[in-house]
Design an enzyme around this catalytic site. Structure first.
Site, PDB file in Angstrom:
ATOM      1  N   LYS A 256       0.810  -1.217   0.000  1.00 47.57           N
ATOM      2  CA  LYS A 256       0.000   0.000   0.000  1.00 47.57           C
ATOM      3  C   LYS A 256       0.845   1.269   0.000  1.00 47.57           C
ATOM      4  CE  LYS A 256      -4.453  -1.641   1.606  1.00 47.57           C
ATOM      5  NZ  LYS A 256      -5.538  -1.509   2.602  1.00 47.57           N
TER       6      LYS A 256
ATOM      7  N   ARG B 123      -3.986 -10.049   4.734  1.00 45.94           N
ATOM      8  CA  ARG B 123      -4.399 -10.050   3.321  1.00 45.94           C
ATOM      9  C   ARG B 123      -3.214  -9.544   2.506  1.00 45.94           C
ATOM     10  NH1 ARG B 123      -6.614  -6.313  -0.268  1.00 45.94           N
ATOM     11  NH2 ARG B 123      -8.117  -7.176  -1.757  1.00 45.94           N
TER      12      ARG B 123
END
Length: 280
Positions: free
Chosen positions: A222, A256
């Site tokens: 991210k 995840r």
């Protein structure tokens, strides 16, 4: 020890598990278009399962800032064939990453076991539909909407504010008929948070234990890593592993991730340090 149940399946969360990401979208921030063909997506599923992923999370709509909305039929066309493929060929949990009640229902009927919703069942009809489906659901926190969420996010206290949001959504779920033991929580790294907010969330992740529900954490590749390390998404492996390890240390039940085997190696070392007596 947490455990989640879906139909006749039970998944124990006594140690941190890995959820492999499969984005079948042309505009995902990390792997947009890479697995948009059915054959390539199936090959990636096979690889992640062989590497040890216990859950495969299928998403057919990008939620990155500025992403275009995907119409219902297009999203169904992207995700349903892959849900059916996994259900037929692999003995793993299948997660559907969507906010649309219709996609949730069709995916569960096709074999999905878990709903992963970045909007925390706030779309019209989502609460009622999930209550009828009787499968676990992950509620994610997001300040604002994907197209505006990074425009000056603001909190009084990031952790306290997210906890209040979760408490309200949990109450709404229970009022709609969703069992508390079917709820997982995701604080939403990168969704309506500044760089400082994201790292404060990571540092204080253990405080979410007060809610007594499993935590699903997604920070793989991210922008919170890219901004800090000045690296492109596919160059963020080391940062992703460091973040995942910190999350596991602070109580994450599921990670995840894009990089399954590397994350599992990292977790095995972490878990061995806790359970070294079993190695004797």
């Amino acid at each position: 020890m947490f455990r989640i149940e879906s139909g006749h399946r039970t998944l124990a969360l006594d140690k941190t598990l890995v959820m492999g990401i499969l984005n079948v979208t042309p505009d995902s921030f990390s792997d947009g278009g890479e697995f948009s063909s059915f054959d390539l997506a199936c090959q990636h599923i096979d690889a992640m399962v062989s590497q040890g992923a216990k859950i495969i999370d299928i998403g057919g709509e990008s939620t990155r800032p500025g992403a275009a909305e995907v119409v219902l039929d297009e999203e169904l066309g992207r995700v349903l064939p892959l849900v059916e493929y996994i259900a037929k060929h692999h003995d793993v949990w299948i997660s559907i990453d969507t906010s649309k009640p219709e996609v949730m229902e069709r995916a569960v009927k096709a074999g999905a076991h878990l709903i992963n919703d970045v909007r925390a069942l706030q779309a019209p009809g989502a609460l009622e539909r999930v209550a009828l489906l009787e499968v676990p659901v992950c509620l994610m926190h997001m300040q604002g909407q994907p197209d505006t969420m990074q425009e000056a996010p603001n909190y009084r206290d990031i952790v306290a504010d997210v906890i209040v949001f979760f408490e309200r959504r949990i109450d709404a779920c229970i009022a709609a008929g969703i069992k508390r033991q079917h709820i997982l929580l995701d604080p939403g790294f990168g969704f309506g948070k500044t760089l400082a907010h994201n790292y404060e969330l990571l540092n204080r992740l253990a405080e979410f234990k007060v809610l007594k529900l499993p935590l699903l954490i997604g920070l793989s590749r991210k922008s919170m890593l890219g901004e800090l390390l000045m690296r492109e998404p596919k160059e963020r492996l080391a940062g992703s592993l460091a973040g995942g390890l910190i999350a596991a240390q602070r109580g994450a039940n599921i990670l995840r991730v894009h990089d399954v085997v590397e994350t599992l190696d990292c977790l095995k070392v972490f878990q061995a340090s806790n359970d070294y007596r079993h190695l004797i």
